[in-house]
Structures are given as C-alpha cells and as structure tokens.
Enzyme design. Structure first.
Site, PDB file in Angstrom:
ATOM      1  N   THR A  38       0.929  -1.323  -0.157  1.00  0.00           N
ATOM      2  CA  THR A  38       0.219  -0.045  -0.175  1.00  0.00           C
ATOM      3  C   THR A  38       0.842   1.186  -0.052  1.00  0.00           C
ATOM      4  OG1 THR A  38      -2.147  -1.449   1.189  1.00  0.00           O
ATOM      5  CG2 THR A  38      -1.638   0.850   1.026  1.00  0.00           C
ATOM      6  N   PRO A  58       0.706   5.819  -0.332  1.00  0.00           N
ATOM      7  CA  PRO A  58      -0.269   6.697  -0.013  1.00  0.00           C
ATOM      8  C   PRO A  58      -1.539   6.856  -1.326  1.00  0.00           C
ATOM      9  CG  PRO A  58       1.449   7.718   0.836  1.00  0.00           C
ATOM     10  CD  PRO A  58       1.867   6.610  -0.099  1.00  0.00           C
ATOM     11  N   ALA A  76      -2.425   4.452  -3.464  1.00  0.00           N
ATOM     12  CA  ALA A  76      -2.079   3.132  -4.000  1.00  0.00           C
ATOM     13  C   ALA A  76      -2.754   2.200  -2.725  1.00  0.00           C
ATOM     14  CB  ALA A  76      -1.337   2.357  -5.023  1.00  0.00           C
ATOM     15  N   HIS A  86     -22.851  -5.132  26.588  1.00  0.00           N
ATOM     16  CA  HIS A  86     -22.420  -4.907  28.354  1.00  0.00           C
ATOM     17  C   HIS A  86     -22.785  -3.306  28.283  1.00  0.00           C
ATOM     18  CE1 HIS A  86     -19.852  -7.877  27.220  1.00  0.00           C
ATOM     19  NE2 HIS A  86     -18.560  -8.220  28.233  1.00  0.00           N
ATOM     20  N   GLU A 132      -5.861  -4.976   4.037  1.00  0.00           N
ATOM     21  CA  GLU A 132      -5.470  -6.783   2.968  1.00  0.00           C
ATOM     22  C   GLU A 132      -6.823  -7.484   2.259  1.00  0.00           C
ATOM     23  OE1 GLU A 132      -3.631 -10.572   3.774  1.00  0.00           O
ATOM     24  OE2 GLU A 132      -3.351  -9.501   6.588  1.00  0.00           O
TER      25      GLU A 132
END
Lengths: 377, 257
Positions: free
Chosen positions: A126, A128, A130, A336, A361
């Site tokens: 990766t 900035p 792409a 919770h 990913e």
C-alpha cells in the site's frame, strides 16, 4: 463428507487457546493502553513454533497445513488482535513471499530467522495513493551498477519497524507498467521508517510509514522474476485473506464469549439479562453466524491444503467474517451496556480492533470485486 | 534412565453424573488431567537433564484417552502405552491399580511419576496403591525432585513445612502442581506426535484375567452418586460503594461476627 478436525488440529487449537488465555489475556489490556509491541510474547510464540507455522521444517518453520495456521490465528484473535496480526502479517505477508517466490539462496538467507521468529518480516504494498488500486504503485526501482535504486513510499505497513524487524518486501515499478518485488533489509541507507502510526485499534501491533530515498539494494534482492510483482502480490493476498478471515471468526468468537458471560452475570429488573429474549436472540444470531463464518474459513483453508483453487472461497470468507465480526463486536458491546464502553472491559478493545478487519488486506468492497470476478461478471 | 508417567484423561469442563451407571459421564470432550501435566513435565526435565533415557506414558482408559496421550507426546514424551478394554470400565481403585501395575511391570522403569490426583475423581491415592503392588518405595506430595546416584530425593510439601525424603530406585513419586510449570506443546511436537510409538493393549495382552478388572475386579460398590445439594437462596449484594458495610451488617445479623 467428514467435518471432524484431525487430532493435530484439535491439539493446535487447545494449545494455542491455553497459551492465549494464560499468557496473552493477562497483558492484553496493558499492551493496548501503552501501545507497546509484545516482544516477550513474540519470543514465546517463536519458542512454540507459531511464528512460521506453514513454512517447512527444513527452512526453520513448523511445517503445518493452512488449516492449523488458521486455527492458531483464530484462537489468538479471540483474546487479542494485536498479537494475532503480528503473527499473521509476519507469516502470510512477510515470510510467505520469500518462501513462494525466492531463489534457494534467498530462502536460505532469510527463512530460518523469519520462520523461527527470531526476526520479523513485512510486506509493503500500500502507498499513500495506491490502496485498493494497488496497481497504481508509484514507488520506482532503477537498475544501476548492479543495484536496484528505490525511490518512493509505503504506508500502513505492519511489523516493519520493530527492534527485530529484518526486512520488508516491497512492490515497485521496475519499468513502464512493470511491477516487481524487491527485498529491502532494515538498516539499508535510504530506507526510512516513521515513528509508529497512531490508530483506532491494534495498538500493540507495529504499523509504519516507509520511505525510500535513493535506497540501493543488491541486484540479488529482486524476488522471483522481474515484472511478476503484480501476480505475486495477488497470490500473496489470496493466501493472506484466509488468515485475516480467521481473525474475523476469532474476534467474533471472543466478542460472543465476553457477551455470553456478561449476560449471565449482569442483573437488571431482578434477573440476569441473559433471561431476556432481546439478549438471547442477539447471542443466538451471533453463535449462528460464527458457525457459518468458521465453516467458510476452514473450507478455504482446506481447499488450499488440497492444492485446489481457493481464491474465491478465501475472498468470501474474508468478506463474510469481516462483516460478521463487525456485527458481533457491536452486539457484544451493546449487551455490555455502559460498562462495555469503558476501557477496563475487554469488549471495548475488541470493538476498536474490529474495524480494520473490513479494510486491511482488501476492503469489503475489494472482496466483492474479487468474488464478482470469480462469478464471471 | 527410564521414566514411566501415569496419566489419565478426564472430562473437560463441568462434571456430569450418569445416573443410570453411577459413573462420571465421559462421553463429552476429554483432556489430560491437569495434575498429570506436572508429572510429564518433571519426567521430561529429568530425562533432558541426564541427557539420555526414555519417558514412556502409561494410561488406562477408553480409546478416546488417546487424545490426552497425544498431548503428552507433543510435549516431548517418547512413547505411550494405553490399556483400553471394555472389561476395565468401572474399575475402582483396587482394580485400576492392578491393571496399571501390570502395565508398569512390563515397562520395568527406574522411576514412576504420578500427578498427585485426578481432577475428576479426586482420589489422590492411586500412586500409593500402585507402589504397594509394585513393592516399591513411594514419595508423595513432591514439590521438588532430584535424582542422584541411584536414589530419588523428594522435597515433600506438608501442612507444617517440608519433609525431605530419599528412596532407592526403582521408586514411585507423586508430584504436586508446585513442582514446575508445564510447557506448552510446540508446533513441531504436535506435528511429530503421531510418528511416535503408541501401543494400545487389551487386558488379555497384559495377561490380566477379565475378573480382576472392571466392576468384577473392584472391591467397592458405588451405592449412590449425586449432584451436590443446591446452596439454596443466595443473597446477592451489588456493590454501590457500601458493599463492605452491608456484608458486615449481614454477618452481625447472623451473629457470625
């Protein structure tokens, strides 16, 4: 049809579960709070052979199948995602490319220290500009005097900047429209590693921005064939999706376990909230979806272990479990109530750690693109 | 140096009683008795410290006990012997110790190591019965173990302090959970476990007549086996900052303070 796990798989599960509960759980909150990389745990995981599970023994790994590896990642994530992603990124993204595409000399040079967990490896894809459009990589490498001279930058890279990080494999343009993979050793002049990036979750995992300024690596650091970088990283991501999908199941299971226990302890209106159908239905839905998600992940792993095509199922598993973990973390925190929003309750950490499973990913959207392509669209 | 470790598979999670047979329900998932992991660990350490020898794991139980045995092999034990026979089901202490002693005779090890009790039946006497049948000295409650020149020296944990007891080999020891920290099986160990020799023996193969084992060979009869009585209505005090005061108030009210 036989859906039983083998004795080895069961033993992998019980061993990693025990380890996660006894060794990881007691420190997970502190590591998260202090954004501290878990060096001690990595050393212990290495000792057990969990830092190079699918790498053959001759290269220092444990030589297990993909399913065992997925089970281990699932069990770690059930307790803590930072530790799990450290293992998964090191194994699937850092070490695997060298094992799959490296020359014998490259394997001998790198794998023994990586698969044994003495050192960590990273994968730099990766940039900035792409991300999902990974083919738009701008980092360039020029062949000059027997070296590759690299210029460019990478972002969101896991495991690149720890004290034990040894190398990063990066994608770079080595010609017009030609992408190749190159191994860059830590410490190479011109290879800059940023301070750890601040992020919503995964606080104890190492995430960096990398810069390359006239960074020269030996010619021999080209990984596999020149110009094959694009196909190589697609193959790496296909396999990596199985481990991230295992993280999705593990996180959902961890969230469910916390909610299940809390619902029986917490009393409102004179009885445990687990007695209310609104809570029961949430838990029933979570349990059902987890079962379905786990079946998808194990099937993808099994296909890979059979040497059969698995990319479609891996993308489906990654997509489904990413979104499942979102629902599970959300519902578990809802069960919770206000306590779940407090740092001292583990569910708040799982909630923060979850979101990246729908991004890293391959985003949910990229998974859908991959699946659609496999459907012939 | 040959060390035999006696292990047992116990039901995982909460215990359930089968009312019809008055036995523990062993149909669910099983696991290595947690106390036995300390015995295995100690045996492995003794073997590794001496640089030679063999650790053999011996168990009596159903075929599913192979799962628990697999874990001991993954931890590093060299081989395993499981005595498994329908006729041995329902054995009491007398019958179990007879079967186990026969299996151990066949191994003639220098040392037999037990975990001091099993998490299911909590008997904590099997090691004594086996030692008696083998006519070997026994050291129990061992929190520290040393082997030197043909003798075993055990530091024994008692209510009042420690006893240090020495006995000649061959001997039997029962270790506590204070003796070590059992290792996790490594991935290599797990992958390699199935290649290690594992024998399953029937009673006949050990030369044991069926009437010496199982219910036939037992000297005790279980008359009743019941779930513990319910604790009745419990009073729950939620802590709103004054829980301590309210607990004291409750104890005073019951004249317990």
């Amino acid at each position: 049809m036989n859906l039983d796990l083998s004795q080895e798989h069961e033993l992998v599960r019980s061993t990693v579960r025990e380890f996660a509960v006894e060794r990881v759980a007691p420190v997970a909150e502190e590591l998260d709070r202090e954004s501290r990389f878990p060096y001690e745990l990595v050393a212990e995981l290495a000792e057990l052979g969990l830092m190079g599970m699918p790498i053959p023994e001759e290269y220092g790994g444990a030589g297990t199948d993909t399913l065992s590896y997925a089970i281990a990642v699932e069990e770690l994530t059930r307790i803590d995602s930072s530790v799990a992603i450290t293992v998964a990124a090191h194994t699937s993204l850092g070490t695997m490319p060298i094992y799959l595409f490296g020359t014998e000399a490259q394997k001998r040079e790198w794998l023994p220290r990586l698969a044994s967990g003495r050192n960590l490896a990273a994968f730099g894809l990766t940039e900035p500009e792409a991300g999902s459009d990974a083919g738009a990589t701008r980092t360039r490498a020029e062949a000059r005097d027997g070296s590759w001279v690299i210029n460019g930058s990478k972002i969101f890279i896991t495991n690149a900047g720890t004290d034990i990080s040894a190398c990063v494999t990066i994608t770079a343009l080595t010609g017009e429209g030609e992408i190749s993979n190159l191994i860059v050793s830590n410490g190479t002049p011109g290879y800059g590693i940023s301070q750890p990036m601040h992020k919503l979750g995964w606080h104890a995992s190492d995430t960096r921005e990398l810069s390359f300024e006239h960074c020269a690596v030996p010619e021999g650091n080209l990984l596999g064939e020149r110009g094959r970088g694009y196909q190589q990283f697609l193959e790496i991501l296909d396999g990596g999706r199985i481990s991230v999908a295992a993280m999705g199941v593990g996180l959902a299971q961890g969230a469910y376990d916390l909610a299940f226990a809390y619902a029986q302890e917490r009393r409102q209106f004179g009885r445990p909230i687990s007695k209310f159908q609104a809570v029961q239905f949430k838990l029933a839905d979570m349990a059902t979806e987890i079962e379905a998600g786990r079946a998808l992940v194990y099937k993808a792993a099994w296909l890979k272990d059979q040497g059969r095509p698995f990319a479609r199922e891996a993308a489906m598993a990654k997509l489904y479990t990413g979104e499942l973990s979102n629902r599970a973390a959300n519902w578990a925190l809802q069960i919770h109530g206000g306590y779940g929003y407090m740092d001292e309750y583990a569910i708040s950490r799982l909630y923060r750690d979850q979101k990246i499973l729908e991004i890293g990913e391959g985003t949910n959207e990229v998974q859908r693109m991959v699946i659609a392509r496999h459907l012939g669209l | 140096m040959k060390i035999a470790v006696c292990v047992k598979q116990v039901p995982e999670g909460s215990r359930r009683i089968d009312a019809a047979t008055k036995r523990l329900d062993r149909s669910g998932e099983g696991a290595l008795n947690p106390y036995d992991a300390y015995a295995v660990e100690e045996a492995l350490r003794l073997r590794d410290a001496s640089g030679e020898g063999e650790v053999v794991v011996v168990s009596v139980g159903p075929a599913s006990a192979a799962d628990a045995i697999r874990k001991t092999l993954a931890m590093g034990a060299d081989r395993a012997v499981l005595v498994s026979d329908d006729a041995a089901a329902g054995s009491d202490l007398v019958a179990t110790s007879y079967v186990l002693a026969n299996a151990l005779e066949r191994e003639s090890s220098d040392l037999v190591v037990f975990g001091y009790q099993a998490a299911d039946s909590d008997g904590a006497v099997l090691w004594a019965a086996v030692a008696d049948r083998l006519r070997r000295p026994v050291v129990s409650q061992v929190a520290e173990l040393r082997l030197e020149s043909g003798r075993v020296r055990g530091k024994r944990q008692t209510e009042f302090g420690y006893d240090v007891i020495e006995a000649p080999l061959p001997a039997v020891v029962a270790v506590t959970d204070a003796i070590n920290e059992p290792r996790y099986p490594s991935l290599k160990g797990i992958m390699g476990a199935k290649r290690k020799p594992q024998e399953t023996l029937t009673l006949a193969e050990l030369g044991i007549e069926a009437e010496r084992a199982g219910e036939a060979g037992s000297r005790t009869v279980v008359l009743a086996l019941n779930e513990p009585p319910s604790r009745g209505e419990a009073r729950r005090i939620e802590d709103d900052g004054d829980a301590a005061a309210r607990i004291v108030e409750f104890l005073l009210e019951k004249r317990l303070l």
